[in-house]
Design a protein around this motif. Structure first.
Motif, PDB file in Angstrom:
ATOM      1  N   SER A   1       0.792  -1.228   0.000  1.00  0.00           N
ATOM      2  CA  SER A   1       0.000   0.000   0.000  1.00  0.00           C
ATOM      3  C   SER A   1       0.823   1.277   0.000  1.00  0.00           C
ATOM      4  O   SER A   1       0.279   2.369  -0.149  1.00  0.00           O
ATOM      5  N   GLY A   2       2.140   1.157   0.191  1.00  0.00           N
ATOM      6  CA  GLY A   2       2.979   2.360   0.209  1.00  0.00           C
ATOM      7  C   GLY A   2       4.159   2.221   1.143  1.00  0.00           C
ATOM      8  O   GLY A   2       4.662   1.118   1.378  1.00  0.00           O
ATOM      9  N   VAL A   3       4.592   3.339   1.713  1.00  0.00           N
ATOM     10  CA  VAL A   3       5.739   3.346   2.618  1.00  0.00           C
ATOM     11  C   VAL A   3       5.319   2.755   3.970  1.00  0.00           C
ATOM     12  O   VAL A   3       4.382   3.234   4.600  1.00  0.00           O
ATOM     13  N   VAL A   4       6.012   1.719   4.407  1.00  0.00           N
ATOM     14  CA  VAL A   4       5.680   1.079   5.684  1.00  0.00           C
ATOM     15  C   VAL A   4       6.764   1.317   6.735  1.00  0.00           C
ATOM     16  O   VAL A   4       6.535   1.098   7.927  1.00  0.00           O
ATOM     17  N   ALA A   5       7.948   1.760   6.305  1.00  0.00           N
ATOM     18  CA  ALA A   5       9.038   2.022   7.243  1.00  0.00           C
ATOM     19  C   ALA A   5      10.053   2.961   6.601  1.00  0.00           C
ATOM     20  O   ALA A   5      10.129   3.067   5.374  1.00  0.00           O
ATOM     21  N   SER A   6      10.813   3.638   7.444  1.00  0.00           N
ATOM     22  CA  SER A   6      11.857   4.524   6.932  1.00  0.00           C
ATOM     23  C   SER A   6      12.990   4.614   7.940  1.00  0.00           C
ATOM     24  O   SER A   6      12.792   4.431   9.141  1.00  0.00           O
ATOM     25  N   ASP A   7      14.169   4.877   7.436  1.00  0.00           N
ATOM     26  CA  ASP A   7      15.359   5.034   8.273  1.00  0.00           C
ATOM     27  C   ASP A   7      16.130   6.216   7.699  1.00  0.00           C
ATOM     28  O   ASP A   7      16.606   6.164   6.565  1.00  0.00           O
ATOM     29  N   GLN A   8      16.238   7.286   8.465  1.00  0.00           N
ATOM     30  CA  GLN A   8      16.874   8.497   7.952  1.00  0.00           C
ATOM     31  C   GLN A   8      17.839   9.079   8.970  1.00  0.00           C
ATOM     32  O   GLN A   8      17.659   8.928  10.182  1.00  0.00           O
ATOM     33  N   THR A   9      18.885   9.716   8.489  1.00  0.00           N
ATOM     34  CA  THR A   9      19.854  10.390   9.348  1.00  0.00           C
ATOM     35  C   THR A   9      20.043  11.802   8.819  1.00  0.00           C
ATOM     36  O   THR A   9      20.323  11.998   7.635  1.00  0.00           O
ATOM     37  N   GLY A  10      19.861  12.785   9.699  1.00  0.00           N
ATOM     38  CA  GLY A  10      19.977  14.172   9.272  1.00  0.00           C
ATOM     39  C   GLY A  10      20.650  15.027  10.320  1.00  0.00           C
ATOM     40  O   GLY A  10      20.855  14.607  11.469  1.00  0.00           O
ATOM     41  N   LYS A  11      20.991  16.233   9.910  1.00  0.00           N
ATOM     42  CA  LYS A  11      21.672  17.148  10.822  1.00  0.00           C
ATOM     43  C   LYS A  11      21.222  18.574  10.531  1.00  0.00           C
ATOM     44  O   LYS A  11      21.098  18.981   9.373  1.00  0.00           O
TER      45      LYS A  11
ATOM     46  N   MET B   1      21.549  19.615  18.341  1.00  0.00           N
ATOM     47  CA  MET B   1      20.904  19.526  17.033  1.00  0.00           C
ATOM     48  C   MET B   1      21.915  19.517  15.895  1.00  0.00           C
ATOM     49  O   MET B   1      21.614  19.061  14.793  1.00  0.00           O
ATOM     50  N   THR B   2      23.116  20.029  16.149  1.00  0.00           N
ATOM     51  CA  THR B   2      24.135  20.051  15.100  1.00  0.00           C
ATOM     52  C   THR B   2      24.809  18.689  14.935  1.00  0.00           C
ATOM     53  O   THR B   2      25.642  18.509  14.049  1.00  0.00           O
ATOM     54  N   LYS B   3      24.438  17.742  15.803  1.00  0.00           N
ATOM     55  CA  LYS B   3      24.966  16.385  15.696  1.00  0.00           C
ATOM     56  C   LYS B   3      23.967  15.517  14.916  1.00  0.00           C
ATOM     57  O   LYS B   3      22.771  15.787  14.930  1.00  0.00           O
ATOM     58  N   PRO B   4      24.432  14.473  14.235  1.00  0.00           N
ATOM     59  CA  PRO B   4      23.526  13.627  13.438  1.00  0.00           C
ATOM     60  C   PRO B   4      22.397  13.026  14.276  1.00  0.00           C
ATOM     61  O   PRO B   4      22.625  12.562  15.400  1.00  0.00           O
ATOM     62  N   GLU B   5      21.203  13.046  13.731  1.00  0.00           N
ATOM     63  CA  GLU B   5      20.034  12.452  14.364  1.00  0.00           C
ATOM     64  C   GLU B   5      19.510  11.340  13.457  1.00  0.00           C
ATOM     65  O   GLU B   5      19.244  11.571  12.288  1.00  0.00           O
ATOM     66  N   GLN B   6      19.352  10.155  14.006  1.00  0.00           N
ATOM     67  CA  GLN B   6      18.807   9.027  13.241  1.00  0.00           C
ATOM     68  C   GLN B   6      17.373   8.766  13.675  1.00  0.00           C
ATOM     69  O   GLN B   6      17.068   8.742  14.866  1.00  0.00           O
TER      70      GLN B   6
ATOM     71  N   SER C   1      17.556   8.511  17.739  1.00  0.00           N
ATOM     72  CA  SER C   1      18.856   8.381  18.392  1.00  0.00           C
ATOM     73  C   SER C   1      19.747   9.549  18.000  1.00  0.00           C
ATOM     74  O   SER C   1      19.724  10.011  16.860  1.00  0.00           O
ATOM     75  N   GLY C   2      20.541  10.042  18.965  1.00  0.00           N
ATOM     76  CA  GLY C   2      21.474  11.120  18.670  1.00  0.00           C
ATOM     77  C   GLY C   2      20.789  12.462  18.534  1.00  0.00           C
ATOM     78  O   GLY C   2      19.654  12.661  18.950  1.00  0.00           O
ATOM     79  N   GLY C   3      21.496  13.411  17.909  1.00  0.00           N
ATOM     80  CA  GLY C   3      20.925  14.729  17.687  1.00  0.00           C
ATOM     81  C   GLY C   3      20.500  15.406  18.971  1.00  0.00           C
ATOM     82  O   GLY C   3      21.163  15.302  20.012  1.00  0.00           O
ATOM     83  N   ALA C   4      19.370  16.105  18.918  1.00  0.00           N
ATOM     84  CA  ALA C   4      18.891  16.876  20.061  1.00  0.00           C
ATOM     85  C   ALA C   4      18.592  16.012  21.282  1.00  0.00           C
ATOM     86  O   ALA C   4      18.668  16.473  22.411  1.00  0.00           O
ATOM     87  N   PHE C   5      18.256  14.748  21.065  1.00  0.00           N
ATOM     88  CA  PHE C   5      17.886  13.894  22.185  1.00  0.00           C
ATOM     89  C   PHE C   5      19.069  13.140  22.783  1.00  0.00           C
ATOM     90  O   PHE C   5      18.993  12.624  23.892  1.00  0.00           O
TER      91      PHE C   5
ATOM     92  N   THR D   1      20.383   4.151  23.961  1.00  0.00           N
ATOM     93  CA  THR D   1      20.806   4.923  22.787  1.00  0.00           C
ATOM     94  C   THR D   1      19.631   5.404  21.938  1.00  0.00           C
ATOM     95  O   THR D   1      19.816   6.170  20.993  1.00  0.00           O
ATOM     96  N   TRP D   2      18.416   4.950  22.275  1.00  0.00           N
ATOM     97  CA  TRP D   2      17.235   5.315  21.489  1.00  0.00           C
ATOM     98  C   TRP D   2      16.107   5.784  22.403  1.00  0.00           C
ATOM     99  O   TRP D   2      15.980   5.325  23.536  1.00  0.00           O
ATOM    100  N   ILE D   3      15.276   6.681  21.859  1.00  0.00           N
ATOM    101  CA  ILE D   3      14.048   7.100  22.515  1.00  0.00           C
ATOM    102  C   ILE D   3      12.883   6.650  21.644  1.00  0.00           C
ATOM    103  O   ILE D   3      12.888   6.879  20.434  1.00  0.00           O
ATOM    104  N   ARG D   4      11.896   6.019  22.246  1.00  0.00           N
ATOM    105  CA  ARG D   4      10.727   5.581  21.489  1.00  0.00           C
ATOM    106  C   ARG D   4       9.602   6.598  21.620  1.00  0.00           C
ATOM    107  O   ARG D   4       9.250   7.011  22.712  1.00  0.00           O
ATOM    108  N   PHE D   5       9.065   6.994  20.472  1.00  0.00           N
ATOM    109  CA  PHE D   5       7.902   7.873  20.445  1.00  0.00           C
ATOM    110  C   PHE D   5       6.674   7.042  20.093  1.00  0.00           C
ATOM    111  O   PHE D   5       6.686   6.318  19.096  1.00  0.00           O
ATOM    112  N   PRO D   6       5.625   7.147  20.863  1.00  0.00           N
ATOM    113  CA  PRO D   6       4.420   6.359  20.574  1.00  0.00           C
ATOM    114  C   PRO D   6       3.650   6.877  19.368  1.00  0.00           C
ATOM    115  O   PRO D   6       2.780   6.193  18.841  1.00  0.00           O
ATOM    116  N   GLN D   7       3.983   8.087  18.903  1.00  0.00           N
ATOM    117  CA  GLN D   7       3.303   8.646  17.748  1.00  0.00           C
ATOM    118  C   GLN D   7       4.269   8.750  16.562  1.00  0.00           C
ATOM    119  O   GLN D   7       5.481   8.715  16.740  1.00  0.00           O
TER     120      GLN D   7
END
Length: 310
Positions: free
Chosen positions: A76-86, A119-124, A135-139, A148-154
Motif C-alpha cells: 500500500s505504500g511506505v511502511v518504514a523509513s530510516d533516515q539520518t539528518g543534521k 541539534m548540530t549532531k547527526p540524528e537518526q 537516536s542522537g541529535g537533540a535527544f 541509545t534510542w528514545i521511542r515515540f508512541p506517535q
C-alpha cells in the motif's frame, strides 16, 4: 488494379496504426502514479537525499539542514523509513540564543541550549508503522545512561524532520495529489502548487513532519513544487518551496535513487530503548514541543501548534 489499390490501402492503414498504438502505449506508460505503484513490493524500497536551503533577501543562501535515508515499501505504500539528518546552526545564531537563555540549577548550562547545540549532531530516525525511534541529535544529550534510542508512541520525523522535506513523492497518495495540481506537464517534468492543508489530508509523511495539527493559517500556506521523473516515470528529483513575508524563501531539494532495491528496516534492540518520559529533562514533552517550535522559527516555517504564525 483494384486489388493493388486495396493492398496499398491496407499497407497505409498499417503504417498509420503503428504510431497510434505506440502513442497509446506511451500515454499509458507516462503515468508516474502507476509507475510508483508497480514498485510497491514488500521488502523493496528507494533511497533519498535532501537539503533545506534558506534564501533571505539581500543575503547568500544557507543550508539549514541535510538528510539522507531509505524508504521501505509494502503493497500500500511506505511502511518504514530510516533516515539520518543534521541541522546546521551558525555560531552567530548560537550566540544569540545563549544571550536569551538562563542557567539551570546549580549554574548548569540551560537545558534548552544543550538541546540546540546537540541539534548540530547527526540524528537518526527509524519509523515502523506509527512508532518512531530516535537516536542522537537533540535527544542524544538527554537519553539515560545505557540507552541509545528514545521511542515515540506517535509517528514523527524527529527534530531534523521538522525542517527538511515534508513532501514525499514516494507516497502514491501524495504523488497523485501533486499531479492533480500540476500546471506544467511535459516529458519528464511536472510543476504546480499545493497547500499544506491539502498535503495534510493525503500524506502520512507530511503529517509526521508536523509537531501538532496545523493551524488554520499554516494550512493555507502555498507550496510550489517541481517534479522530475525518469524514462521509467519514477520520481528522480523533487523540489518544493514557499515564501514567508516576502523576505525569506525556504527550498527543499530531494533526490531519489535505487528504486526497487532490497530494504529491511528493523526496530532497535529493546534493551537499548528508553521512553520519552525517561529523558533527563524536567518536563520532556514540554521541552520537545518548545524545541520544535523554535526550530520552525529558525527556518521561518509556518506553524503547527507550537510554532509562530505570521
Amino acid at each position: 488494379m483494384k486489388r493493388y489499390i486495396a493492398g496499398l490501402a491496407c499497407a497505409a492503414m498499417a503504417v498509420v496504426s503503428v504510431p497510434a498504438l505506440a502513442s497509446t502505449a506511451h500515454a499509458k506508460a507516462a503515468d508516474p502514479v502507476a509507475a510508483l505503484k508497480s514498485k510497491l513490493v514488500s521488502g523493496q524500497g528507494v533511497t533519498f537525499v535532501d537539503k533545506t536551503k534558506i534564501y533571505a533577501k539581500g543575503q547568500k543562501s544557507t543550508i539549514a539542514a541535510d538528510r539522507k535515508g531509505v524508504l521501505q515499501f509494502g503493497p500500500s505504500g511506505v511502511v518504514a523509513s530510516d533516515q539520518t539528518g543534521k541541522y546546521r546552526i551558525d555560531e552567530e545564531t548560537l550566540k544569540m540564543i545563549e544571550e536569551f537563555s538562563s542557567p539551570g540549577e546549580d549554574g548548569e548550562e540551560d537545558p534548552f541550549i544543550r538541546l540546540v547545540k546537540a541539534m548540530t549532531k547527526p540524528e537518526q530516525v527509524v519509523r515502523l508503522g506509527k512508532t518512531t525511534y530516535v537516536s542522537g541529535g537533540a535527544f542524544g544529550e538527554f537519553i539515560p545512561e545505557g540507552k541509545t534510542w528514545i521511542r515515540f508512541p506517535q509517528d514523527t520525523l524527529g527534530i531534523v524532520g521538522a525542517v527538511t522535506q515534508s513532501v514525499n513523492a514516494a507516497e502514491p497518495t501524495t504523488l497523485k495529489a501533486l499531479l492533480a495540481h500540476a500546471t506544467t506537464k511535459r516529458a519528464g517534468f511536472y510543476a504546480g502548487k499545493i497547500t499544506w492543508g491539502e498535503l495534510a489530508k493525503v500524506s502520512p509523511w507530511f503529517r509526521a513532519s508536523q509537531s501538532t495539527a496545523l493551524t488554520e493559517t499554516a494550512g493555507k500556506t502555498v507550496m510550489n513544487w517541481k517534479l522530475y521523473v525518469g524514462a521509467d516515470q519514477l520520481p528522480r528529483r523533487l523540489t518544493t518551496s514557499y515564501t514567508q513575508g516576502k523576505r525569506t524563501t525556504t527550498v527543499y531539494d530531494t533526490v531519489y535513487s535505487g528504486w526497487g532495491s532490497i530494504v529491511s528496516i528493523k526496530a532497535p534492540e529493546p534493551e537499548t530503548v528508553a521512553e520519552l518520559k525517561d529523558l533527563q529533562l524536567t518536563k520532556p514533552e514540554a521541552q520537545v514541543s518548545i524545541l520544535r517550535g523554535q526550530v520552525n522559527s529558525f527556518v521561518d516555517r509556518p506553524g503547527a501548534g507550537a510554532a509562530r504564525n505570521h
